[in-house]
Scaffold this active site. Sequence first.
Site, PDB file in Angstrom:
ATOM      1  N   LEU A 147      20.808  -1.295  -1.942  1.00 52.12           N
ATOM      2  CA  LEU A 147      19.826  -1.043  -2.999  1.00 52.12           C
ATOM      3  C   LEU A 147      19.912  -2.066  -4.131  1.00 52.12           C
ATOM      4  CD1 LEU A 147      19.895   2.867  -3.222  1.00 52.12           C
ATOM      5  CD2 LEU A 147      18.194   1.400  -2.126  1.00 52.12           C
ATOM      6  N   HIS A 189      30.412   0.367   3.519  1.00 55.05           N
ATOM      7  CA  HIS A 189      29.581  -0.395   2.583  1.00 55.05           C
ATOM      8  C   HIS A 189      29.824   0.060   1.141  1.00 55.05           C
ATOM      9  CE1 HIS A 189      25.651  -2.436   1.466  1.00 55.05           C
ATOM     10  NE2 HIS A 189      25.858  -1.654   0.435  1.00 55.05           N
ATOM     11  N   GLU A 190      29.833   1.387   0.938  1.00 60.48           N
ATOM     12  CA  GLU A 190      29.996   1.913  -0.422  1.00 60.48           C
ATOM     13  C   GLU A 190      31.418   1.698  -0.941  1.00 60.48           C
ATOM     14  OE1 GLU A 190      27.287   2.400  -1.767  1.00 60.48           O
ATOM     15  OE2 GLU A 190      26.074   2.735   0.022  1.00 60.48           O
ATOM     16  N   HIS A 226      31.761  -1.594  -2.450  1.00 59.07           N
ATOM     17  CA  HIS A 226      31.216  -1.661  -3.817  1.00 59.07           C
ATOM     18  C   HIS A 226      32.282  -1.317  -4.856  1.00 59.07           C
ATOM     19  CE1 HIS A 226      26.977  -2.605  -3.660  1.00 59.07           C
ATOM     20  NE2 HIS A 226      26.745  -1.718  -2.710  1.00 59.07           N
ATOM     21  N   GLN A 255      26.924   0.590  -8.952  1.00 61.79           N
ATOM     22  CA  GLN A 255      25.530   0.139  -8.834  1.00 61.79           C
ATOM     23  C   GLN A 255      24.629   0.697  -9.930  1.00 61.79           C
ATOM     24  OE1 GLN A 255      25.263   1.174  -4.429  1.00 61.79           O
ATOM     25  NE2 GLN A 255      23.896  -0.589  -4.545  1.00 61.79           N
TER      26      GLN A 255
END
Length: 170
Positions: free
Chosen positions: A89, A130-131, A134, A48
């Site tokens: 984010l 969630h992470e 990513h 991110q």
Amino acid sequence: MNILLYPDPVLRQKAKPLAEINKEVCKKVEEMMDLMYEARGIGLAAPQVGWSVRLFIIDAGGNSQEEKVFINPTIIEETGELNKEEGCLSFPGIMSKIIRARRIKARAYNLKGQKFEIEAEGLVARAWQHELDHLNGELFIDRMSPSSRLAVSQRLKEFERTYKGTQVPV
Ligand code: ZN
């Protein structure tokens, strides 16, 4: 360093394992922490910020100081199911219910290069899943139900329309 927004292509890359923990890595993690707190997030994955390595940070309140940085993480066990609101984010302003495992058992390395295991539930378990997504180039929009996805489709088009390209060197 800044937070990449959807539809930045770096968010779709599969991140590579982090080979070495050095001063540069520690400095980047510190910058990520600052960015995350500034944005009032509870988790941030390296991709991110345009850094395509398998590392993320989580501070969901309950976890201890040593358990905020997760390097080369893997989930060993998932149990139960929970459908709750979550945000990202890289998609400011979008919230949606996502089905995740209720509890997880997971393994990662910390910044000292030590392997450790955690058992988590609630917000930390949700953030972990969630992470970790990513790091595999997966985003929470991929896990939305068809109706939730439809509900945010106009917002996503707006992100796509205003996208100005990657803002940091990769
Ligand atoms: Zn996210």
